[in-house]
Design a protein around this motif. Structure first.
Motif: not given
Length: 360
Positions: A238-263
């Motif tokens: 589904n990655k290609d079809a979702l494109n923008e939504k998939y990119s948004e998910f990746l960025q949001a997940s990255r930010n979330c996990v980086l904050k958790m690592i900081a925790g």
């Protein structure tokens, strides 16, 4: 007889996004193991035996008129790949090959043979690599074991991040980012294996984490096994079809996990719990846009019960079954939580974090 073991793992956060470059995840190794024993054979014929896997079922798909076996859930495929690549490494080091018997014993399944979702294919790969290296008296580091195991595992699975390999090798709590798989494929096609495992792998990051002292990890099992490889196949399609939504998910997940690592780095349970809840919502949205089931009803009950008693909870791994995890602190009513789980057919797993001796 030589015996080596490797622990199982649980994903804490960052699932699905971890398949891509620069998207971290957090994992933990648990004190349930696969043990691989190896001994020189008394004949010209070697043996590979596992009590747990002797009755293993297989899956297959139809491709046109052809029936194609899917071996990614067959642990023997991972064992054979681990043997092949580890012996290739040994041959390049001019080690003389021998015939041996190899025995596998696993804690990573329930008494009736159902998988807990602790990464049994990764653990059996790691334990096999370590056992063979020891059998041939080859000095090894954790990095070498990780790289040989990751190559072996990926050759069978064809997808995945190898985060479960890292957890089985390094143990404890860790933050993980996957390597550039296209680069690795090119290197393996053009260079000797001994050269590839000696290189720095682009994108790969493995960072050991120290949890806050008052933080407790609770694990609940839905008693429904799931197949990670097939869920990953569906989302990859589904990655290609979702494109923008998939990119948004990746960025949001990255930010979330980086904050958790900081925790973790700031010894702050509140931050870790906030991002656990955030990651749950991200995965729920990801499941919705991909039209897949990650948080099945029993896992939702597991999570909601934990939240009622003050824990921060989410699914662990690919979801659609297997386990849920809870980050608890001194305010969490753990006995009441566990009792409520049992009343709702959720099995508490009395596993603990497993630390591995660091090898340079």
């Amino acid at each position: 007889m030589i015996t080596e073991k490797a622990p199982g793992k649980l994903y804490i956060a960052g699932e699905y996004a971890v398949l891509e470059q620069d998207c971290p995840a957090i994992l933990v190794a648990v004190d349930q193991f696969i043990r691989v024993s190896i001994t020189k054979s008394n004949s010209k014929m070697g043996l590979i035996h596992s009590k747990q896997y002797s009755q293993n079922s297989i899956h297959w798909v139809r491709r046109g008129a052809k029936m194609v076996i899917d071996n990614r859930d067959n642990p023997f495929e991972y064992i054979l790949a681990a043997i092949s690549y580890t012996e290739q490494y040994c041959l390049e080091q001019h080690v003389k090959m021998k015939v041996y018997d190899l025995y596998v014993n696993s804690d990573l399944d329930s008494a009736d043979g159902k998988k807990y979702g602790l990464g049994s294919s990764a653990a059996v790969t790691v334990a096999t690599v370590k056992a063979i290296l020891r059998f041939y008296h080859v000095v090894y580091s954790n990095e070498l074991v990780y790289k040989l195991s990751a190559i072996s595992h990926y050759s069978v699975q064809g997808n995945g991040s190898a985060g479960d390999i890292a957890a089985s090798v390094y143990g404890g709590w860790l933050a993980y980012q996957t390597f550039d798989k296209a680069w690795l494929s090119k290197e393996l096609a053009t260079k000797k294996l001994v050269a590839v495992v000696s290189e720095a792998w682009p994108g790969l990051k493995i960072q050991l984490l120290t949890p806050p002292k008052e933080m407790k990890l609770l694990i609940g099992w839905s008693q429904t096994p799931a197949s990670t490889s097939r869920l990953v196949d569906e989302t990859n399609a589904n990655k290609d079809a979702l494109n923008e939504k998939y990119s948004e998910f990746l960025q949001a997940s990255r930010n979330c996990v980086l904050k958790m690592i900081a925790g973790f780095e700031e010894n702050n349970i509140t931050i870790i719990q906030q991002e656990i809840r955030n990651n749950r919502h991200l995965l729920q949205h990801f499941a919705q846009i991909n039209q897949i089931a990650i948080e099945i009803p029993r896992l939702s009950r597991l999570i909601n019960i934990a939240e009622d008693y003050g824990g921060a909870a989410k699914t662990s791994g690919a979801g659609n079954g297997d386990c849920g995890i809870v980050i608890a602190d001194h305010t969490t009513d753990i006995p009441a939580l566990i009792n409520n789980w049992k009343q709702n057919d959720i099995l508490p797993l009395k596993f603990h974090v497993h630390q591995v001796k660091l090898l340079q």
